[in-house]
Design a protein around this motif. Structure first.
Motif, short mmCIF file in Angstrom:
data_model
loop_
_atom_site.label_atom_id
_atom_site.label_comp_id
_atom_site.label_asym_id
_atom_site.label_seq_id
_atom_site.Cartn_x
_atom_site.Cartn_y
_atom_site.Cartn_z
N GLU A 189 0.83 -1.21 0.00
CA GLU A 189 0.00 0.00 0.00
C GLU A 189 0.87 1.26 0.00
O GLU A 189 0.57 2.24 -0.69
N VAL A 190 1.95 1.21 0.76
CA VAL A 190 2.88 2.35 0.79
C VAL A 190 3.54 2.51 -0.58
O VAL A 190 3.66 3.63 -1.10
N VAL B 114 4.48 10.91 3.53
CA VAL B 114 4.03 9.54 3.31
C VAL B 114 3.59 8.90 4.62
O VAL B 114 2.55 8.24 4.70
N ARG C 15 2.39 1.59 -3.48
CA ARG C 15 1.42 2.08 -4.46
C ARG C 15 1.20 3.59 -4.31
O ARG C 15 1.10 4.31 -5.31
N TYR C 16 1.17 4.05 -3.05
CA TYR C 16 0.99 5.48 -2.82
C TYR C 16 2.17 6.27 -3.38
O TYR C 16 1.98 7.31 -4.03
N HIS D 291 0.19 10.15 5.80
CA HIS D 291 -0.93 9.63 5.02
C HIS D 291 -1.41 8.30 5.58
O HIS D 291 -2.61 8.00 5.56
N PHE D 292 -0.50 7.48 6.10
CA PHE D 292 -0.86 6.16 6.62
C PHE D 292 -0.97 6.12 8.13
O PHE D 292 -1.25 5.06 8.71
N GLU E 130 2.00 6.41 -7.16
CA GLU E 130 0.98 7.32 -7.67
C GLU E 130 1.38 8.79 -7.55
O GLU E 130 0.87 9.64 -8.29
N HIS E 131 2.28 9.10 -6.61
CA HIS E 131 2.65 10.49 -6.34
C HIS E 131 4.14 10.75 -6.56
O HIS E 131 4.66 11.76 -6.08
#
Length: 371
Positions: free
Chosen positions: A180-181, A198, A183-184, A201-202, A187-188
């Motif tokens: 998940e990290v 980062v 992928r984030y 965000h999580f 995407e950015h």
């Protein structure tokens, strides 16, 4: 089992990692994992694979093994020949609903005739993919893509098991957390990202996030961020009209000197050299062949350090392209005049023992196309 993340670079022309390997064996890979789904179809020889949960699997001739995304594994290689397919995580998400809850299991000893027939047909698709990519005739990419989708369809329909989150092993949960990290960040990646952003965000602390990535990826947040940026720059360099100074800000890079250094460390050449290499490859013949050149026949522009103990040099992929770029007419003349009647410049047939080593792996690998 301690492990590191393996970054897999897809073949530039087909969007996945695909190759036909001929391996002398005699080595073991350290435990590692990757987001890609890996399929190993062994044509000859044997392999032993150990998994992070303590399990072990041995495969022999005409057997295949599916290594699911995020699965920690280590490979012990013996002399073998295999077709290897590695499908990117992003592609799997695109074609398979709730892919993170799918697990693929292929039974190599099915009980019913119907299951045996399904397995035989699945292997036939993989063999045809190998033939199409090896020949690289006109329109091969369209044919290869259709076979890839058929292989994924058969894998989903015949061999997928859907599991609930509560049944996912603990080490797999950690991998999903990391994914998940990742992928984030992917995407950015083109934006200005900091560890603190980062982590926030999580809901993690920056220290916890850094330790998490270092443990499962073997990389810091910034190292992984620049792995993505360099990969995207390299993809864009396949277009001859692309301007390097415009690509850097497009992919979130500001310091030209720093990016140039990192690019050369990873790919062994400058961005400009990489772009020229891609341009040369488009005009040359398919790269599904190996060329052997005896020292006695070597022109003086070939690097001497490439010679092995037997005083022969093996070239494929990028090395062959460098030869062509330095003396294209001479090499093409060799190819036309000597390909079928001498022993120093003959395309290596599948199964031959005289294959060159793939850079950085310690394995003997024949790849159909330069990445």
């Amino acid at each position: 089992m301690e492990s590191n993340f393996e970054w897999i670079t897809a073949n530039g022309d087909i969007g996945i990692r695909f190759f036909h390997s001929i391996d002398d064996g005699g080595y073991s890979n350290p435990p590692h994992w990757h987001n890609d789904l890996e399929i190993i179809y062994l044509l000859e020889g044997r392999l032993k694979v150990r998994f992070g949960d303590g399990g072990e699997r041995q495969i022999g001739a005409d057997e295949l093994l599916v290594i699911n995304s995020g699965t920690i594994h280590a490979v012990t290689a013996y002399p073998n020949q295999a077709i290897v397919l590695q499908v990117p995580y992003e592609m799997l998400l695109q074609y398979m609903e709730h892919y993170d809850q799918l697990y693929f299991v292929v039974d190599e000893r099915p009980a019913s005739e119907a299951e045996k027939q399904k397995l035989a047909e699945f292997k036939a698709v993989l063999r045809e993919m190998d033939e199409v990519y090896g020949a690289q005739k006109e329109g091969y990419q369209l044919k290869f893509d259709s076979l890839l989708l058929e292989a994924l369809y058969r894998l989903l329909v015949d061999y997928a098991v859907r599991i609930g989150k509560e049944h996912i092993p603990q080490n797999q949960k950690a991998v999903q957390q990391i994914r998940e990290v990742m992928r984030y960040i992917e995407e950015h990646y083109a934006k200005k990202l900091t560890v603190a952003q980062v982590a926030e965000h999580f809901g993690y602390t920056p220290n916890y996030l850094s330790k998490l990535l270092k443990r499962y990826l073997g990389l810091t947040v910034y190292q992984y961020l620049y792995e993505i940026r360099l990969d995207r720059i390299c993809r864009d360099l396949q277009h001859p009209e692309a301007r390097i100074m415009e690509l850097l800000p497009k992919h979130g890079c500001e310091n030209y000197k720093s990016v140039s250094r990192l690019f050369k460390e990873r790919y062994g050449c400058s961005m400009k050299e990489m772009q020229k290499r891609y341009e040369k490859e488009k005009g040359d013949r398919p790269m599904g062949q190996w060329v052997r050149i005896r020292k006695a026949e070597m022109p003086n522009f070939l690097p001497k350090k490439a010679l092995n103990k037997k005083k022969r040099a093996w070239y494929s992929g990028s090395m062959k392209q460098r030869i062509f770029s330095k003396c294209r007419k001479t090499c093409e003349k060799w190819s036309v005049e000597n390909e079928s009647k001498t022993d120093y410049n003959v395309p290596c047939k599948r199964g031959s023992k005289n294959l060159g080593k793939s850079a950085g792996t310690g394995r003997r690998v024949q790849e159909r196309k330069n990445d």
